[in-house]
Design a protein around this motif. Structure first.
Motif, PDB file in Angstrom:
ATOM      1  N   UNK A 108     -40.289 100.022  13.939  1.00  0.00           N
ATOM      2  CA  UNK A 108     -40.383  98.887  13.016  1.00  0.00           C
ATOM      3  C   UNK A 108     -41.655  98.941  12.172  1.00  0.00           C
ATOM      4  N   UNK A 109     -42.810  99.071  12.812  1.00  0.00           N
ATOM      5  CA  UNK A 109     -44.075  99.100  12.062  1.00  0.00           C
ATOM      6  C   UNK A 109     -44.127 100.223  11.043  1.00  0.00           C
ATOM      7  N   UNK A 110     -43.892 101.466  11.462  1.00  0.00           N
ATOM      8  CA  UNK A 110     -43.893 102.551  10.481  1.00  0.00           C
ATOM      9  C   UNK A 110     -42.840 102.372   9.384  1.00  0.00           C
ATOM     10  N   UNK A 111     -41.661 101.847   9.732  1.00  0.00           N
ATOM     11  CA  UNK A 111     -40.617 101.640   8.719  1.00  0.00           C
ATOM     12  C   UNK A 111     -41.054 100.613   7.683  1.00  0.00           C
ATOM     13  N   UNK A 112     -41.713  99.549   8.127  1.00  0.00           N
ATOM     14  CA  UNK A 112     -42.221  98.539   7.189  1.00  0.00           C
ATOM     15  C   UNK A 112     -43.273  99.160   6.275  1.00  0.00           C
ATOM     16  N   UNK A 113     -44.180  99.930   6.854  1.00  0.00           N
ATOM     17  CA  UNK A 113     -45.230 100.562   6.041  1.00  0.00           C
ATOM     18  C   UNK A 113     -44.622 101.546   5.036  1.00  0.00           C
ATOM     19  N   UNK A 114     -43.635 102.312   5.461  1.00  0.00           N
ATOM     20  CA  UNK A 114     -42.963 103.252   4.552  1.00  0.00           C
ATOM     21  C   UNK A 114     -42.236 102.474   3.461  1.00  0.00           C
ATOM     22  N   UNK A 130     -51.885 104.151   8.030  1.00  0.00           N
ATOM     23  CA  UNK A 130     -52.016 102.765   8.473  1.00  0.00           C
ATOM     24  C   UNK A 130     -51.124 102.509   9.676  1.00  0.00           C
ATOM     25  N   UNK A 131     -49.905 103.034   9.630  1.00  0.00           N
ATOM     26  CA  UNK A 131     -48.994 102.885  10.772  1.00  0.00           C
ATOM     27  C   UNK A 131     -49.582 103.545  12.021  1.00  0.00           C
ATOM     28  N   UNK A 132     -50.198 104.711  11.848  1.00  0.00           N
ATOM     29  CA  UNK A 132     -50.854 105.384  12.980  1.00  0.00           C
ATOM     30  C   UNK A 132     -52.007 104.532  13.496  1.00  0.00           C
ATOM     31  N   UNK A 133     -52.785 103.972  12.577  1.00  0.00           N
ATOM     32  CA  UNK A 133     -53.899 103.109  12.977  1.00  0.00           C
ATOM     33  C   UNK A 133     -53.428 101.882  13.733  1.00  0.00           C
ATOM     34  N   UNK A 134     -52.344 101.286  13.274  1.00  0.00           N
ATOM     35  CA  UNK A 134     -51.782 100.128  13.980  1.00  0.00           C
ATOM     36  C   UNK A 134     -51.334 100.538  15.383  1.00  0.00           C
ATOM     37  N   UNK A 135     -50.769 101.740  15.499  1.00  0.00           N
ATOM     38  CA  UNK A 135     -50.381 102.240  16.819  1.00  0.00           C
ATOM     39  C   UNK A 135     -51.580 102.393  17.736  1.00  0.00           C
ATOM     40  N   UNK A 136     -52.666 102.926  17.211  1.00  0.00           N
ATOM     41  CA  UNK A 136     -53.892 103.094  18.010  1.00  0.00           C
ATOM     42  C   UNK A 136     -54.447 101.730  18.413  1.00  0.00           C
ATOM     43  N   UNK A 137     -54.431 100.780  17.496  1.00  0.00           N
ATOM     44  CA  UNK A 137     -54.901  99.424  17.820  1.00  0.00           C
ATOM     45  C   UNK A 137     -54.021  98.789  18.901  1.00  0.00           C
TER      46      UNK A 137
END
Length: 180
Positions: A108-114, A130-137
């Motif tokens: 969901x997160x990466x799809x929204x960012x894409x 940004x999606x990777x950063x959100x994953x790390x957070x």
């Protein structure tokens, strides 16, 4: 007092267990969420170095999530069939679907960012990073939550969060170095 009873002046350790679904189900579900997050971090970092375009990146993220989910479901069903000598149905199958669902939601997160990149709100590379950063957070947040549940205080929670986030960053670095 009989065996297994807790004296009235002592707290029952079972009282700290979460209500609702079995704690082992919740633990398995969280394990899948963390596994999916780490995997998706690697995927989006790899995509950020590719020329896949928004459509290709979107398709890759969705097929990765679907493939992870399907592989987990097949493995769970096969393990269940081997151990219990019958296919999982009813309650057992619902448990498998519930536990494995974070493997789908990790997209969901990466799809929204894409999607934002496809709308030219930001570059595709920035959206993927940004999606990777959100994953790390999110790994940091789960690590902190786990540290707090251990009862070691805020410092232990922050240390656990940093350790989990470092694992996410390490995965991203391995993916970045292996891909280029």
């Amino acid at each position: 007092m009989t065996r297994g009873q807790v004296p009235e002046d002592q707290e029952d350790p079972r009282a700290a267990q979460p209500s609702g679904p079995d704690a082992s189900v919740l633990a398995d579900r969280l394990k899948e969420r963390i596994y999916a997050t780490i995997t998706m971090i690697a995927v989006v970092v790899g995509l950020s170095f590719s020329d896949a375009g928004a459509t290709g990146a979107f398709a890759t993220v969705l097929t990765t999530a679907f493939g992870l989910w399907l592989a987990a479901l097949v493995a769970d069903q096969q393990a269940h069939r081997t151990v219990h000598r019958h296919l999982a149905t009813g309650r057992e199958l619902r448990r498998m679907l519930y536990v494995s669902s974070p493997l789908l939601s990790c997209a969901v997160g990466p799809a929204v960012m894409i999607g934002l990149a496809a709308l030219d709100a930001l570059s595709l590379s920035a959206a993927l990073l940004t999606a990777a950063g959100i994953g790390v957070v999110s790994l940091f947040a789960w690590g902190c939550a786990g540290g707090l549940r251990l009862g070691g205080g805020v410092l232990l929670a922050l240390l656990a969060g940093l350790l989990d986030a470092a694992i996410g960053v390490a995965v991203a670095l391995v993916k970045a170095s292996a891909g280029h």
